[in-house]
Design a protein around this motif. Sequence first.
Motif, PDB file in Angstrom:
ATOM      1  N   THR A  69      -3.152  -8.903   2.244  1.00 26.86           N
ATOM      2  CA  THR A  69      -3.282 -10.239   1.663  1.00 26.86           C
ATOM      3  C   THR A  69      -1.972 -10.972   1.856  1.00 26.86           C
ATOM      4  N   ILE A  70      -2.037 -12.291   1.820  1.00 27.04           N
ATOM      5  CA  ILE A  70      -0.834 -13.110   1.895  1.00 27.04           C
ATOM      6  C   ILE A  70      -0.523 -13.582   0.481  1.00 27.04           C
ATOM      7  N   MET A  71       0.662 -13.243   0.015  1.00 24.37           N
ATOM      8  CA  MET A  71       1.082 -13.587  -1.342  1.00 24.37           C
ATOM      9  C   MET A  71       1.470 -15.064  -1.412  1.00 24.37           C
ATOM     10  N   GLY A  72       1.637 -15.580  -2.615  1.00 25.11           N
ATOM     11  CA  GLY A  72       1.985 -16.977  -2.825  1.00 25.11           C
ATOM     12  C   GLY A  72       3.284 -17.398  -2.161  1.00 25.11           C
ATOM     13  N   ASP A  73       4.217 -16.447  -2.000  1.00 26.55           N
ATOM     14  CA  ASP A  73       5.502 -16.771  -1.367  1.00 26.55           C
ATOM     15  C   ASP A  73       5.479 -16.609   0.149  1.00 26.55           C
ATOM     16  N   GLY A  74       4.281 -16.269   0.705  1.00 23.40           N
ATOM     17  CA  GLY A  74       4.144 -16.133   2.152  1.00 23.40           C
ATOM     18  C   GLY A  74       4.291 -14.719   2.679  1.00 23.40           C
ATOM     19  N   HIS A  75       4.727 -13.776   1.848  1.00 20.08           N
ATOM     20  CA  HIS A  75       4.858 -12.391   2.285  1.00 20.08           C
ATOM     21  C   HIS A  75       3.483 -11.735   2.386  1.00 20.08           C
ATOM     22  N   VAL A  76       3.362 -10.785   3.297  1.00 19.67           N
ATOM     23  CA  VAL A  76       2.130 -10.021   3.449  1.00 19.67           C
ATOM     24  C   VAL A  76       2.230  -8.768   2.592  1.00 19.67           C
ATOM     25  N   ALA A  77       1.191  -8.476   1.820  1.00 21.75           N
ATOM     26  CA  ALA A  77       1.140  -7.267   0.998  1.00 21.75           C
ATOM     27  C   ALA A  77      -0.023  -6.411   1.493  1.00 21.75           C
ATOM     28  N   LEU A  78       0.234  -5.126   1.667  1.00 15.48           N
ATOM     29  CA  LEU A  78      -0.822  -4.199   2.076  1.00 15.48           C
ATOM     30  C   LEU A  78      -1.563  -3.705   0.841  1.00 15.48           C
ATOM     31  N   ILE A  79      -2.863  -3.523   0.970  1.00 12.58           N
ATOM     32  CA  ILE A  79      -3.707  -3.030  -0.112  1.00 12.58           C
ATOM     33  C   ILE A  79      -4.011  -1.562   0.167  1.00 12.58           C
ATOM     34  N   LEU A  80      -3.624  -0.690  -0.762  1.00  9.35           N
ATOM     35  CA  LEU A  80      -3.826   0.749  -0.575  1.00  9.35           C
ATOM     36  C   LEU A  80      -5.289   1.125  -0.718  1.00  9.35           C
ATOM     37  N   ASP A  81      -5.709   2.094   0.070  1.00  7.60           N
ATOM     38  CA  ASP A  81      -7.056   2.665  -0.013  1.00  7.60           C
ATOM     39  C   ASP A  81      -6.965   3.892  -0.917  1.00  7.60           C
ATOM     40  N   VAL A  82      -7.275   3.701  -2.190  1.00  8.98           N
ATOM     41  CA  VAL A  82      -7.107   4.757  -3.188  1.00  8.98           C
ATOM     42  C   VAL A  82      -7.968   5.974  -2.856  1.00  8.98           C
ATOM     43  N   SER A  83      -9.177   5.768  -2.363  1.00 11.64           N
ATOM     44  CA  SER A  83     -10.051   6.901  -2.005  1.00 11.64           C
ATOM     45  C   SER A  83      -9.426   7.751  -0.911  1.00 11.64           C
ATOM     46  N   ALA A  84      -8.879   7.110   0.107  1.00 13.32           N
ATOM     47  CA  ALA A  84      -8.264   7.852   1.213  1.00 13.32           C
ATOM     48  C   ALA A  84      -7.026   8.603   0.750  1.00 13.32           C
ATOM     49  N   ILE A  85      -6.209   7.982  -0.095  1.00 13.94           N
ATOM     50  CA  ILE A  85      -4.987   8.632  -0.573  1.00 13.94           C
ATOM     51  C   ILE A  85      -5.318   9.802  -1.487  1.00 13.94           C
ATOM     52  N   ALA A  86      -6.306   9.639  -2.375  1.00 18.54           N
ATOM     53  CA  ALA A  86      -6.728  10.755  -3.232  1.00 18.54           C
ATOM     54  C   ALA A  86      -7.290  11.888  -2.379  1.00 18.54           C
ATOM     55  N   GLY A  87      -8.008  11.540  -1.319  1.00 13.20           N
ATOM     56  CA  GLY A  87      -8.532  12.558  -0.393  1.00 13.20           C
ATOM     57  C   GLY A  87      -7.425  13.303   0.319  1.00 13.20           C
ATOM     58  N   MET A  88      -6.350  12.593   0.689  1.00 14.09           N
ATOM     59  CA  MET A  88      -5.188  13.246   1.309  1.00 14.09           C
ATOM     60  C   MET A  88      -4.565  14.268   0.370  1.00 14.09           C
ATOM     61  N   ALA A  89      -4.455  13.882  -0.902  1.00 12.37           N
ATOM     62  CA  ALA A  89      -3.894  14.799  -1.900  1.00 12.37           C
ATOM     63  C   ALA A  89      -4.767  16.025  -2.054  1.00 12.37           C
ATOM     64  N   LYS A  90      -6.080  15.817  -2.103  1.00 11.23           N
ATOM     65  CA  LYS A  90      -7.000  16.933  -2.247  1.00 11.23           C
ATOM     66  C   LYS A  90      -6.915  17.882  -1.067  1.00 11.23           C
ATOM     67  N   SER A  91      -6.843  17.339   0.149  1.00 10.49           N
ATOM     68  CA  SER A  91      -6.772  18.188   1.331  1.00 10.49           C
ATOM     69  C   SER A  91      -5.436  18.926   1.406  1.00 10.49           C
ATOM     70  N   SER A  92      -4.341  18.306   0.924  1.00 13.54           N
ATOM     71  CA  SER A  92      -3.053  18.997   0.929  1.00 13.54           C
ATOM     72  C   SER A  92      -3.047  20.162  -0.058  1.00 13.54           C
ATOM     73  N   VAL A  93      -3.743  20.004  -1.180  1.00 16.45           N
ATOM     74  CA  VAL A  93      -3.850  21.095  -2.158  1.00 16.45           C
ATOM     75  C   VAL A  93      -4.681  22.236  -1.584  1.00 16.45           C
ATOM     76  N   GLN A  94      -5.765  21.896  -0.886  1.00 22.74           N
ATOM     77  CA  GLN A  94      -6.629  22.922  -0.293  1.00 22.74           C
ATOM     78  C   GLN A  94      -5.891  23.698   0.793  1.00 22.74           C
ATOM     79  N   LYS A  95      -5.045  23.019   1.577  1.00 24.42           N
ATOM     80  CA  LYS A  95      -4.271  23.691   2.614  1.00 24.42           C
ATOM     81  C   LYS A  95      -3.235  24.638   2.006  1.00 24.42           C
ATOM     82  N   ALA A  96      -2.636  24.191   0.888  1.00 24.93           N
ATOM     83  CA  ALA A  96      -1.601  24.998   0.234  1.00 24.93           C
ATOM     84  C   ALA A  96      -2.198  26.209  -0.473  1.00 24.93           C
ATOM     85  N   GLY A  97      -3.451  26.092  -0.916  1.00 27.50           N
ATOM     86  CA  GLY A  97      -4.076  27.169  -1.686  1.00 27.50           C
ATOM     87  C   GLY A  97      -4.731  28.142  -0.858  1.00 27.50           C
TER      88      GLY A  97
END
Length: 97
Positions: A69-97
Amino acid sequence: GEYLPVLALHQVLGGTPRYRELSEGILVVLAADGCKAALLVDELRGQHQVVIKSLEANYRRVHGISGATIMGDGHVALILDVSAIAGMAKSSVQKAG
């Protein structure tokens, strides 16, 4: 009352973190698709109502990012994909276990 896997945002997206120690940064608890994780971030920038543009439609697919998104001051902000990040955490735990 439960343990959560911890992912550092700089490890997910690359870049140089301001903080490397858990006690110095902020842990944000994510919950999506039945997965929970804690995301280590440098700071929180507040809450905004924004119009999200698809990154994939306008650029390419970036794992862990759902759009931008473009913020009011003109800077671009990225929007995180919470599902993908939570999935990354889950897969890292499975690899470690």
